[in-house]
Scaffold this motif. Structure first.
Motif, PDB file in Angstrom:
ATOM      1  N   THR A  77       0.827  -1.206   0.000  1.00  0.00           N
ATOM      2  CA  THR A  77       0.000   0.000   0.000  1.00  0.00           C
ATOM      3  C   THR A  77       0.859   1.253   0.000  1.00  0.00           C
ATOM      4  O   THR A  77       2.018   1.246   0.423  1.00  0.00           O
ATOM      5  CB  THR A  77      -0.940   0.054   1.224  1.00  0.00           C
ATOM      6  OG1 THR A  77      -0.144   0.033   2.416  1.00  0.00           O
ATOM      7  CG2 THR A  77      -1.899  -1.120   1.244  1.00  0.00           C
ATOM      8  N   LYS A  78       0.229   2.328  -0.475  1.00  0.00           N
ATOM      9  CA  LYS A  78       0.820   3.659  -0.380  1.00  0.00           C
ATOM     10  C   LYS A  78      -0.354   4.630  -0.256  1.00  0.00           C
ATOM     11  O   LYS A  78      -1.303   4.537  -1.039  1.00  0.00           O
ATOM     12  CB  LYS A  78       1.659   3.990  -1.611  1.00  0.00           C
ATOM     13  CG  LYS A  78       2.319   5.365  -1.529  1.00  0.00           C
ATOM     14  CD  LYS A  78       3.262   5.617  -2.685  1.00  0.00           C
ATOM     15  CE  LYS A  78       3.885   7.013  -2.554  1.00  0.00           C
ATOM     16  NZ  LYS A  78       4.876   7.292  -3.623  1.00  0.00           N
ATOM     17  N   PRO A  79      -0.338   5.506   0.738  1.00  0.00           N
ATOM     18  CA  PRO A  79      -1.509   6.351   0.999  1.00  0.00           C
ATOM     19  C   PRO A  79      -1.881   7.273  -0.170  1.00  0.00           C
ATOM     20  O   PRO A  79      -3.063   7.493  -0.424  1.00  0.00           O
ATOM     21  CB  PRO A  79      -1.086   7.176   2.218  1.00  0.00           C
ATOM     22  CG  PRO A  79       0.036   6.420   2.844  1.00  0.00           C
ATOM     23  CD  PRO A  79       0.734   5.720   1.722  1.00  0.00           C
ATOM     24  N   SER A  80      -0.868   7.773  -0.882  1.00  0.00           N
ATOM     25  CA  SER A  80      -1.141   8.770  -1.903  1.00  0.00           C
ATOM     26  C   SER A  80      -0.253   8.528  -3.116  1.00  0.00           C
ATOM     27  O   SER A  80       0.970   8.676  -3.033  1.00  0.00           O
ATOM     28  CB  SER A  80      -0.896  10.172  -1.321  1.00  0.00           C
ATOM     29  OG  SER A  80      -1.074  11.166  -2.303  1.00  0.00           O
ATOM     30  N   ALA A  81      -0.873   8.168  -4.218  1.00  0.00           N
ATOM     31  CA  ALA A  81      -0.104   7.829  -5.413  1.00  0.00           C
ATOM     32  C   ALA A  81       0.489   9.072  -6.059  1.00  0.00           C
ATOM     33  O   ALA A  81      -0.116  10.150  -6.088  1.00  0.00           O
ATOM     34  CB  ALA A  81      -0.996   7.107  -6.417  1.00  0.00           C
ATOM     35  N   HIS A  82       1.689   8.859  -6.611  1.00  0.00           N
ATOM     36  CA  HIS A  82       2.362   9.925  -7.360  1.00  0.00           C
ATOM     37  C   HIS A  82       2.588   9.417  -8.765  1.00  0.00           C
ATOM     38  O   HIS A  82       2.714   8.215  -8.992  1.00  0.00           O
ATOM     39  CB  HIS A  82       3.702  10.254  -6.670  1.00  0.00           C
ATOM     40  CG  HIS A  82       4.338  11.498  -7.173  1.00  0.00           C
ATOM     41  ND1 HIS A  82       5.193  11.504  -8.249  1.00  0.00           N
ATOM     42  CD2 HIS A  82       4.241  12.786  -6.753  1.00  0.00           C
ATOM     43  CE1 HIS A  82       5.604  12.737  -8.480  1.00  0.00           C
ATOM     44  NE2 HIS A  82       5.043  13.530  -7.583  1.00  0.00           N
ATOM     45  N   MET A  83       2.650  10.344  -9.700  1.00  0.00           N
ATOM     46  CA  MET A  83       2.845   9.949 -11.103  1.00  0.00           C
ATOM     47  C   MET A  83       4.084   9.066 -11.264  1.00  0.00           C
ATOM     48  O   MET A  83       4.099   8.136 -12.078  1.00  0.00           O
ATOM     49  CB  MET A  83       2.973  11.182 -11.998  1.00  0.00           C
ATOM     50  CG  MET A  83       1.746  12.064 -12.043  1.00  0.00           C
ATOM     51  SD  MET A  83       0.339  11.246 -12.814  1.00  0.00           S
ATOM     52  CE  MET A  83       0.860  11.229 -14.515  1.00  0.00           C
ATOM     53  N   SER A  84       5.106   9.346 -10.465  1.00  0.00           N
ATOM     54  CA  SER A  84       6.354   8.591 -10.577  1.00  0.00           C
ATOM     55  C   SER A  84       6.240   7.150 -10.069  1.00  0.00           C
ATOM     56  O   SER A  84       7.181   6.366 -10.229  1.00  0.00           O
ATOM     57  CB  SER A  84       7.468   9.304  -9.813  1.00  0.00           C
ATOM     58  OG  SER A  84       7.122   9.396  -8.448  1.00  0.00           O
ATOM     59  N   ASP A  85       5.103   6.804  -9.460  1.00  0.00           N
ATOM     60  CA  ASP A  85       4.900   5.427  -8.993  1.00  0.00           C
ATOM     61  C   ASP A  85       4.483   4.488 -10.122  1.00  0.00           C
ATOM     62  O   ASP A  85       4.440   3.262  -9.922  1.00  0.00           O
ATOM     63  CB  ASP A  85       3.824   5.380  -7.895  1.00  0.00           C
ATOM     64  CG  ASP A  85       4.243   6.119  -6.648  1.00  0.00           C
ATOM     65  OD1 ASP A  85       3.359   6.721  -5.996  1.00  0.00           O
ATOM     66  OD2 ASP A  85       5.451   6.109  -6.318  1.00  0.00           O
ATOM     67  N   ALA A  86       4.173   5.018 -11.276  1.00  0.00           N
ATOM     68  CA  ALA A  86       3.754   4.178 -12.395  1.00  0.00           C
ATOM     69  C   ALA A  86       4.878   3.228 -12.783  1.00  0.00           C
ATOM     70  O   ALA A  86       5.985   3.664 -13.138  1.00  0.00           O
ATOM     71  CB  ALA A  86       3.369   5.043 -13.580  1.00  0.00           C
ATOM     72  N   ALA A  87       4.610   1.934 -12.669  1.00  0.00           N
ATOM     73  CA  ALA A  87       5.640   0.923 -12.893  1.00  0.00           C
ATOM     74  C   ALA A  87       4.994  -0.459 -12.783  1.00  0.00           C
ATOM     75  O   ALA A  87       3.806  -0.578 -12.502  1.00  0.00           O
ATOM     76  CB  ALA A  87       6.762   1.049 -11.856  1.00  0.00           C
ATOM     77  N   GLU A  88       5.817  -1.493 -12.980  1.00  0.00           N
ATOM     78  CA  GLU A  88       5.389  -2.877 -12.758  1.00  0.00           C
ATOM     79  C   GLU A  88       5.872  -3.278 -11.368  1.00  0.00           C
ATOM     80  O   GLU A  88       7.030  -3.030 -11.004  1.00  0.00           O
ATOM     81  CB  GLU A  88       6.023  -3.787 -13.812  1.00  0.00           C
ATOM     82  CG  GLU A  88       5.469  -5.192 -13.846  1.00  0.00           C
ATOM     83  CD  GLU A  88       4.259  -5.342 -14.763  1.00  0.00           C
ATOM     84  OE1 GLU A  88       4.149  -4.581 -15.736  1.00  0.00           O
ATOM     85  OE2 GLU A  88       3.426  -6.230 -14.490  1.00  0.00           O
ATOM     86  N   TYR A  89       4.995  -3.910 -10.600  1.00  0.00           N
ATOM     87  CA  TYR A  89       5.325  -4.313  -9.235  1.00  0.00           C
ATOM     88  C   TYR A  89       5.254  -5.828  -9.116  1.00  0.00           C
ATOM     89  O   TYR A  89       4.279  -6.445  -9.563  1.00  0.00           O
ATOM     90  CB  TYR A  89       4.368  -3.652  -8.238  1.00  0.00           C
ATOM     91  CG  TYR A  89       4.589  -2.156  -8.127  1.00  0.00           C
ATOM     92  CD1 TYR A  89       4.072  -1.294  -9.088  1.00  0.00           C
ATOM     93  CD2 TYR A  89       5.348  -1.615  -7.095  1.00  0.00           C
ATOM     94  CE1 TYR A  89       4.301   0.071  -9.014  1.00  0.00           C
ATOM     95  CE2 TYR A  89       5.563  -0.249  -7.003  1.00  0.00           C
ATOM     96  CZ  TYR A  89       5.047   0.585  -7.978  1.00  0.00           C
ATOM     97  OH  TYR A  89       5.278   1.936  -7.902  1.00  0.00           O
ATOM     98  N   PHE A  90       6.277  -6.383  -8.512  1.00  0.00           N
ATOM     99  CA  PHE A  90       6.355  -7.831  -8.363  1.00  0.00           C
ATOM    100  C   PHE A  90       6.447  -8.211  -6.887  1.00  0.00           C
ATOM    101  O   PHE A  90       7.287  -7.682  -6.157  1.00  0.00           O
ATOM    102  CB  PHE A  90       7.600  -8.383  -9.073  1.00  0.00           C
ATOM    103  CG  PHE A  90       7.558  -8.259 -10.565  1.00  0.00           C
ATOM    104  CD1 PHE A  90       8.119  -7.157 -11.193  1.00  0.00           C
ATOM    105  CD2 PHE A  90       6.965  -9.245 -11.340  1.00  0.00           C
ATOM    106  CE1 PHE A  90       8.087  -7.032 -12.570  1.00  0.00           C
ATOM    107  CE2 PHE A  90       6.931  -9.126 -12.716  1.00  0.00           C
ATOM    108  CZ  PHE A  90       7.487  -8.016 -13.334  1.00  0.00           C
ATOM    109  N   CYS A  91       5.610  -9.155  -6.499  1.00  0.00           N
ATOM    110  CA  CYS A  91       5.712  -9.770  -5.188  1.00  0.00           C
ATOM    111  C   CYS A  91       6.518 -11.056  -5.365  1.00  0.00           C
ATOM    112  O   CYS A  91       6.407 -11.724  -6.408  1.00  0.00           O
ATOM    113  CB  CYS A  91       4.308 -10.075  -4.665  1.00  0.00           C
ATOM    114  SG  CYS A  91       4.242 -10.763  -3.002  1.00  0.00           S
ATOM    115  N   ALA A  92       7.351 -11.392  -4.379  1.00  0.00           N
ATOM    116  CA  ALA A  92       8.189 -12.581  -4.497  1.00  0.00           C
ATOM    117  C   ALA A  92       8.359 -13.234  -3.136  1.00  0.00           C
ATOM    118  O   ALA A  92       8.250 -12.575  -2.091  1.00  0.00           O
ATOM    119  CB  ALA A  92       9.551 -12.224  -5.091  1.00  0.00           C
ATOM    120  N   VAL A  93       8.644 -14.524  -3.152  1.00  0.00           N
ATOM    121  CA  VAL A  93       8.771 -15.292  -1.914  1.00  0.00           C
ATOM    122  C   VAL A  93       9.980 -16.219  -1.985  1.00  0.00           C
ATOM    123  O   VAL A  93      10.320 -16.739  -3.049  1.00  0.00           O
ATOM    124  CB  VAL A  93       7.475 -16.118  -1.657  1.00  0.00           C
ATOM    125  CG1 VAL A  93       7.257 -17.142  -2.763  1.00  0.00           C
ATOM    126  CG2 VAL A  93       7.505 -16.799  -0.301  1.00  0.00           C
TER     127      VAL A  93
END
Lengths: 114, 115
Positions: A77-93
């Motif tokens: 989570t992130k409380p407030s999105a910023h334009m620079s957050d646009a990206a691909e996000y990967f969860c890993a274990v």
């Protein structure tokens, strides 16, 4: 064996809105969990990791994630999105102990609308 | 200073050719990895070396051969390239051996296109 499921291959939010990226894991041993971010045409960068200490983990760029064993989840989570957050996000274990093989989810593309 | 570097960044080649991708890390890490990211962005580990010893070898065609001349370098050689080998290949490294909670540091990737 371990696996990760990321719900939602694409999440779109408005700038300033809450970001919630979902990750559920499966592991036969206590897991170590990671969130990585990949900006366009770049390698992966670690956002945060859970290694069996505090269940609420704070990372870079204002992101945090909470480990919930009962729900086998590690949502980002992130409380407030910023334009620079646009990206691909990967969860890993990875598994505990000597099991350091990193298994990735399929990724969630975050777009941030102005 | 670049922590994990890969060369080349882009590689375009014909089917049947042999090519190599080089990786170097200056972090003093003991363990290095190769990952393949397909067109759908799915990342899968291929190989891992710890102190020049192969420790992870996933189900990868034997046309792919990793080589680690020292613990700072892990190269990937691919023989008889096929169309399906087109992908982005990432090198990574981490501290320690067999420690699952250590962060892996990734290189910028090599985009391989097989024509």
């Amino acid at each position: 064996a371990q696996s990760v499921t990321q719900l939602g291959s694409h999440v779109s939010v408005s700038e300033g809105a809450l970001v919630l990226l979902r990750c559920n894991y499966s592991s036969s041993v206590p897991p170590y969990l990671f969130w990585y971010v990949q900006y366009p045409n770049q390698g992966l960068q670690l956002l945060l990791k859970y290694t069996s200490a505090a269940t609420l983990v704070k990372g870079i760029n204002g992101f945090e994630a909470e480990f919930k064993k009962s729900e086998t989840s590690f949502h980002l989570t992130k409380p407030s999105a910023h334009m620079s957050d646009a990206a691909e996000y990967f969860c890993a274990v990875t598994g505990g102990g000597s099991n350091y093989k990193l298994t990735f989810g399929k990724g969630t593309l975050l777009t941030v609308n102005p | 200073d670049t922590a994990v570097s890969q060369t080349p960044k882009y590689l375009v080649t014909q089917m049947g050719n042999d090519k190599s991708i080089k990786c170097e890390q200056n972090l003093g890490h003991d363990t290095m990895y190769w990952y393949k990211q397909d067109s759908k962005k799915f990342l899968k580990i291929m190989f891992s070396y710890n102190n020049k010893e192969l420790i992870i070898n996933e189900t990868v065609p034997n046309r792919f051969s990793p080589k680690s001349p020292d613990k700072a370098h892990l190269n990937l050689h691919i023989n008889s390239l096929e169309l399906g080998d087109s992908a982005v290949y990432f090198c990574a490294s981490s501290q320690g051996s067999g420690i699952g909670y250590n962060e892996q540091f990734f290189g910028p990737g090599t985009r391989l296109t097989v024509l």
